[in-house]
Design an enzyme around this catalytic site. Structure first.
Site, PDB file in Angstrom:
ATOM      1  N   SER A 124      -0.127   3.905  -2.683  1.00  0.00           N
ATOM      2  CA  SER A 124       0.979   3.353  -2.023  1.00  0.00           C
ATOM      3  C   SER A 124       2.298   3.238  -2.852  1.00  0.00           C
ATOM      4  O   SER A 124       2.092   2.822  -4.002  1.00  0.00           O
ATOM      5  CB  SER A 124       0.667   2.000  -1.537  1.00  0.00           C
ATOM      6  OG  SER A 124       1.658   1.300  -1.027  1.00  0.00           O
ATOM      7  N   TYR A 148      -3.753  -6.492  -2.974  1.00  0.00           N
ATOM      8  CA  TYR A 148      -4.180  -5.274  -2.504  1.00  0.00           C
ATOM      9  C   TYR A 148      -3.185  -3.982  -3.336  1.00  0.00           C
ATOM     10  O   TYR A 148      -3.864  -3.171  -3.652  1.00  0.00           O
ATOM     11  CB  TYR A 148      -3.431  -5.012  -0.787  1.00  0.00           C
ATOM     12  CG  TYR A 148      -2.952  -3.910  -0.506  1.00  0.00           C
ATOM     13  CD1 TYR A 148      -4.223  -2.880   0.015  1.00  0.00           C
ATOM     14  CD2 TYR A 148      -1.711  -3.153  -0.405  1.00  0.00           C
ATOM     15  CE1 TYR A 148      -3.580  -1.519   0.310  1.00  0.00           C
ATOM     16  CE2 TYR A 148      -1.551  -1.957  -0.138  1.00  0.00           C
ATOM     17  CZ  TYR A 148      -2.535  -0.991   0.407  1.00  0.00           C
ATOM     18  OH  TYR A 148      -2.242  -0.064   0.565  1.00  0.00           O
ATOM     19  N   LYS A 152      -4.680  -0.694  -5.808  1.00  0.00           N
ATOM     20  CA  LYS A 152      -4.050   0.631  -6.005  1.00  0.00           C
ATOM     21  C   LYS A 152      -3.649   1.124  -7.406  1.00  0.00           C
ATOM     22  O   LYS A 152      -4.069   2.133  -7.684  1.00  0.00           O
ATOM     23  CB  LYS A 152      -2.998   0.850  -4.868  1.00  0.00           C
ATOM     24  CG  LYS A 152      -3.045   0.557  -3.409  1.00  0.00           C
ATOM     25  CD  LYS A 152      -4.052   1.856  -2.825  1.00  0.00           C
ATOM     26  CE  LYS A 152      -4.746   1.552  -1.497  1.00  0.00           C
ATOM     27  NZ  LYS A 152      -5.542   2.320  -1.033  1.00  0.00           N
TER      28      LYS A 152
HETATM   29  P1  NAD Z   1      -6.832   2.415   8.219  1.00  0.00           P
HETATM   30  O1  NAD Z   1      -7.308   0.828   8.194  1.00  0.00           O
HETATM   31  O2  NAD Z   1      -6.328   2.797   9.581  1.00  0.00           O
HETATM   32  O3  NAD Z   1      -7.882   3.194   7.925  1.00  0.00           O
HETATM   33  C1  NAD Z   1      -8.840   3.009   6.897  1.00  0.00           C
HETATM   34  C2  NAD Z   1     -10.261   3.241   7.303  1.00  0.00           C
HETATM   35  O4  NAD Z   1     -11.082   3.053   6.322  1.00  0.00           O
HETATM   36  C3  NAD Z   1     -10.784   2.530   8.539  1.00  0.00           C
HETATM   37  O5  NAD Z   1     -11.095   3.482   9.611  1.00  0.00           O
HETATM   38  C4  NAD Z   1     -11.582   1.830   8.080  1.00  0.00           C
HETATM   39  O6  NAD Z   1     -12.860   1.445   9.120  1.00  0.00           O
HETATM   40  C5  NAD Z   1     -12.126   2.416   6.994  1.00  0.00           C
HETATM   41  N1  NAD Z   1     -13.002   1.637   6.003  1.00  0.00           N
HETATM   42  C6  NAD Z   1     -12.524   0.654   5.099  1.00  0.00           C
HETATM   43  N2  NAD Z   1     -13.256   0.366   4.114  1.00  0.00           N
HETATM   44  C7  NAD Z   1     -14.407   0.960   4.337  1.00  0.00           C
HETATM   45  C8  NAD Z   1     -15.789   1.059   3.689  1.00  0.00           C
HETATM   46  N3  NAD Z   1     -16.145   0.498   2.559  1.00  0.00           N
HETATM   47  N4  NAD Z   1     -16.350   2.122   3.915  1.00  0.00           N
HETATM   48  C9  NAD Z   1     -16.119   3.205   4.758  1.00  0.00           C
HETATM   49  N5  NAD Z   1     -15.185   3.008   5.690  1.00  0.00           N
HETATM   50  C10 NAD Z   1     -14.197   1.774   5.273  1.00  0.00           C
HETATM   51  O7  NAD Z   1      -5.634   2.355   7.230  1.00  0.00           O
HETATM   52  P2  NAD Z   1      -4.446   3.614   7.252  1.00  0.00           P
HETATM   53  O8  NAD Z   1      -3.263   3.030   7.444  1.00  0.00           O
HETATM   54  O9  NAD Z   1      -5.208   4.770   7.863  1.00  0.00           O
HETATM   55  O10 NAD Z   1      -4.540   3.583   5.573  1.00  0.00           O
HETATM   56  C11 NAD Z   1      -5.592   4.668   4.811  1.00  0.00           C
HETATM   57  C12 NAD Z   1      -5.476   4.517   3.230  1.00  0.00           C
HETATM   58  O11 NAD Z   1      -3.856   4.712   2.908  1.00  0.00           O
HETATM   59  C13 NAD Z   1      -5.684   3.087   2.727  1.00  0.00           C
HETATM   60  O12 NAD Z   1      -6.432   3.369   1.520  1.00  0.00           O
HETATM   61  C14 NAD Z   1      -4.377   2.567   2.533  1.00  0.00           C
HETATM   62  O13 NAD Z   1      -4.695   1.089   1.743  1.00  0.00           O
HETATM   63  C15 NAD Z   1      -3.374   3.540   2.225  1.00  0.00           C
HETATM   64  N6  NAD Z   1      -2.353   3.378   2.466  1.00  0.00           N
HETATM   65  C16 NAD Z   1      -1.817   3.039   3.804  1.00  0.00           C
HETATM   66  C17 NAD Z   1      -0.439   2.694   4.121  1.00  0.00           C
HETATM   67  C18 NAD Z   1      -0.032   2.432   5.413  1.00  0.00           C
HETATM   68  O14 NAD Z   1       1.026   1.782   5.743  1.00  0.00           O
HETATM   69  N7  NAD Z   1      -0.969   2.548   6.493  1.00  0.00           N
HETATM   70  C19 NAD Z   1       0.512   2.613   3.171  1.00  0.00           C
HETATM   71  C20 NAD Z   1       0.171   3.236   1.762  1.00  0.00           C
HETATM   72  C21 NAD Z   1      -1.152   3.307   1.673  1.00  0.00           C
HETATM   73  C1  UD1 Z   2       4.246  -2.968   3.846  1.00  0.00           C
HETATM   74  C2  UD1 Z   2       3.377  -3.547   2.741  1.00  0.00           C
HETATM   75  C3  UD1 Z   2       3.158  -2.744   1.766  1.00  0.00           C
HETATM   76  C4  UD1 Z   2       2.793  -1.337   2.077  1.00  0.00           C
HETATM   77  C5  UD1 Z   2       3.979  -0.774   3.131  1.00  0.00           C
HETATM   78  C6  UD1 Z   2       3.643   0.690   3.842  1.00  0.00           C
HETATM   79  C7  UD1 Z   2       3.712  -6.136   3.087  1.00  0.00           C
HETATM   80  C8  UD1 Z   2       4.114  -7.191   2.664  1.00  0.00           C
HETATM   81  N1  UD1 Z   2       3.920  -4.816   2.424  1.00  0.00           N
HETATM   82  O1  UD1 Z   2       5.493  -3.080   3.482  1.00  0.00           O
HETATM   83  O2  UD1 Z   2       2.270  -3.066   0.694  1.00  0.00           O
HETATM   84  O3  UD1 Z   2       2.651  -0.432   1.056  1.00  0.00           O
HETATM   85  O4  UD1 Z   2       4.083  -1.692   4.305  1.00  0.00           O
HETATM   86  O5  UD1 Z   2       2.610   0.413   4.934  1.00  0.00           O
HETATM   87  O6  UD1 Z   2       3.185  -6.048   4.221  1.00  0.00           O
HETATM   88  N2  UD1 Z   2      10.312  -6.316   9.103  1.00  0.00           N
HETATM   89  C9  UD1 Z   2      10.899  -7.092  10.060  1.00  0.00           C
HETATM   90  N3  UD1 Z   2      10.081  -7.768  10.923  1.00  0.00           N
HETATM   91  C10 UD1 Z   2       8.942  -7.446  11.036  1.00  0.00           C
HETATM   92  C11 UD1 Z   2       8.151  -6.776  10.228  1.00  0.00           C
HETATM   93  C12 UD1 Z   2       8.952  -6.082   9.131  1.00  0.00           C
HETATM   94  O7  UD1 Z   2      12.191  -7.570   9.990  1.00  0.00           O
HETATM   95  O8  UD1 Z   2       8.373  -8.054  12.390  1.00  0.00           O
HETATM   96  C13 UD1 Z   2      10.838  -5.652   8.017  1.00  0.00           C
HETATM   97  C14 UD1 Z   2      10.471  -6.058   6.596  1.00  0.00           C
HETATM   98  O9  UD1 Z   2      11.057  -7.024   6.110  1.00  0.00           O
HETATM   99  C15 UD1 Z   2      10.906  -4.655   5.709  1.00  0.00           C
HETATM  100  C16 UD1 Z   2      10.812  -3.779   6.902  1.00  0.00           C
HETATM  101  O10 UD1 Z   2      10.773  -4.285   8.076  1.00  0.00           O
HETATM  102  O11 UD1 Z   2      12.109  -4.779   5.366  1.00  0.00           O
HETATM  103  C17 UD1 Z   2       9.778  -2.784   6.859  1.00  0.00           C
HETATM  104  O12 UD1 Z   2       8.344  -3.919   6.988  1.00  0.00           O
HETATM  105  P1  UD1 Z   2       6.864  -3.468   6.924  1.00  0.00           P
HETATM  106  O13 UD1 Z   2       6.631  -2.515   8.012  1.00  0.00           O
HETATM  107  O14 UD1 Z   2       6.106  -4.406   6.963  1.00  0.00           O
HETATM  108  O15 UD1 Z   2       6.455  -2.505   5.585  1.00  0.00           O
HETATM  109  P2  UD1 Z   2       6.920  -2.835   3.957  1.00  0.00           P
HETATM  110  O16 UD1 Z   2       7.570  -4.199   3.961  1.00  0.00           O
HETATM  111  O17 UD1 Z   2       7.614  -1.941   3.377  1.00  0.00           O
END
Ligand code: NAD
Ligand code: UD1
Length: 331
Positions: A124, A148, A152
């Site tokens: 991330s 969290y 990572k």
């Molecule tokens: P998500 O929660 O939709 O998907 C994660 C999946 O992993 C889920 O289906 C959950 O059931 C499964 N899971 C969790 N722990 C498990 C375990 N121990 N064994 C088997 N399955 C398990 O999340 P996502 O948004 O698709 O994110 C996927 C990956 O990307 C995560 O590692 C997350 O940290 C990373 N990531 C997500 C974002 C974001 O904003 N969505 C941003 C940066 C990184």
């Molecule tokens: C979040 C996660 C970060 C992750 C990233 C990508 C937190 C504190 N951080 O960050 O670890 O890597 O998502 O998925 O959750 N905002 C509003 N109103 C809302 C929600 C958000 O104004 O109700 C603003 C926030 O202040 C920010 C922007 O929207 O400026 C994006 O917010 P968000 O979607 O939560 O993502 P990140 O803060 O980038």
């Protein structure tokens, strides 16, 4: 290739499974469904019109992981499975460290045991902390403000050390910026439990009338209009980035930002959503959210140069596809 996708029933994992199947790869999913639904796996099969093997299992269970590696000749692993809610990680640090780190250790160990040399890891942009934008892969990482983010950074380090000691083990670390949007079919997308923390799912729920109005967290940041700036990336572009990373994976550790390189403020996103969907999104300005940074966007040139990948879908497409998924969902 036969790819094991952990967390493949989740938001990013499901879109990546579709992209892998469309690119001709075979997919096995391992997911314990702690944050996803079994139906998503059926939707993946439906969209791609291909079969998928699904294991409902916890990837922190070493024996269950071993069975999967015995059952399939796996060529590569994409490890999405993890817990990802920043606020929850502060409340439940042990669960976050255990789940996210133990799963990575067990999968890496199985890869070495079964000579599986390709490993793609979901990291991330949070690992950059409050660095100077645009974030480039060579920056020194700054401490994150929550468990969290630490998981990572730690998994990146663990995989780097394993790859150093095992030269044939190839690792791609993908640092995602802010994934939004949904598959254009409207069948799969992001369906967070409870009240969303992230901006786009909050906006779609306000537009649907499930929530009254968006709270914009601060308008006094040093940005274009004072609201927070982020690099929103369409989840299908992100999924395609994984296929590119896998296809180009060579020995060693390779770190890539997966973002658009384009910053968008909260108010710009709200405007884009209103334009794309011809719908009003009421909002109010409230205090800053603790832990937020002003700006976060990628220098996305390394992925373009080395993987031949760039994000193609713009903010309007992201808003349109997020809304389509929200209006399709029953809740
Ligand atoms: P998500 O929660 O939709 O998907 C994660 C999946 O992993 C889920 O289906 C959950 O059931 C499964 N899971 C969790 N722990 C498990 C375990 N121990 N064994 C088997 N399955 C398990 O999340 P996502 O948004 O698709 O994110 C996927 C990956 O990307 C995560 O590692 C997350 O940290 C990373 N990531 C997500 C974002 C974001 O904003 N969505 C941003 C940066 C990184
Ligand atoms: C979040 C996660 C970060 C992750 C990233 C990508 C937190 C504190 N951080 O960050 O670890 O890597 O998502 O998925 O959750 N905002 C509003 N109103 C809302 C929600 C958000 O104004 O109700 C603003 C926030 O202040 C920010 C922007 O929207 O400026 C994006 O917010 P968000 O979607 O939560 O993502 P990140 O803060 O980038």
């Amino acid at each position: 290739m036969n790819i094991l996708v952990t967390g493949g029933a989740g938001y990013i994992g499901s879109h990546t499974c579709v992209a892998l199947l469309e690119a001709g790869h075979s997919v096995s999913i391992a997911d314990n469904l702690c944050n996803s639904k079994r139906e998503t796996v059926d939707k993946v099969k439906l969209i791609a019109n291909k079969e998928v093997t699904f294991y409902e299992m916890d990837v922190t269970n070493a024996e269950a992981v071993d069975v999967v590696f015995q059952n399939h000749k796996i060529d590569g692993v994409i490890h999405f499975a993890g817990l990802k809610a920043v606020g929850e990680s502060v409340e439940l640090p042990l669960d976050y460290y255990y789940n996210n780190i133990v799963s990575t250790l067990i999968l890496a160990k199985a890869c070495l045991k079964y000579s599986v040399n390709k490993f793609v890891f979901s990291s991330s942009a949070t690992v950059y902390g409050d660095n100077t934008v645009p974030f480039v892969e060579t920056l020194n990482l700054l401490p994150t403000t929550n468990p969290y983010g630490e998981t990572k950074a730690m998994c990146e380090r663990i995989l780097t050390d394993i790859a150093k000691a095992n030269p044939s083990f190839s690792v791609s670390i993908l640092r995602y910026f802010n994934p939004v949007g949904a598959h254009e079919s409207g069948f799969i997308g992001e369906a967070p439990n409870g009240i969303p923390n992230n901006l786009m799912p909050y906006v779609t729920q306000v537009a649907k009338g499930k929530l009254k109005r968006l709270r914009v967290f601060g308008n006094d940041y040093p940005t274009v209009d004072g609201t927070g700036v982020r690099d929103y990336i369409h989840v299908v572009d992100l999924a395609e980035g994984h296929v590119a990373a896998l296809d180009h994976l060579t020995e060693g550790v390779h770190i890539y930002n997966l973002g658009t390189g384009q910053g968008t403020s909260v108010l710009e996103l709200v405007n884009a959503f209103e334009t794309a969907n011809d719908i009003n999104v009421p909002y109010e300005i409230v205090d800053r959210r603790p832990g937020d940074i002003a700006s976060c966007y990628a220098d996305a040139s390394k992925a373009k140069r080395e993987l031949g990948w760039t994000a193609k879908r713009d903010i309007i497409a992201m808003c349109r596809d997020s809304w389509r998924f929200e209006t399709n969902s029953k809740e």
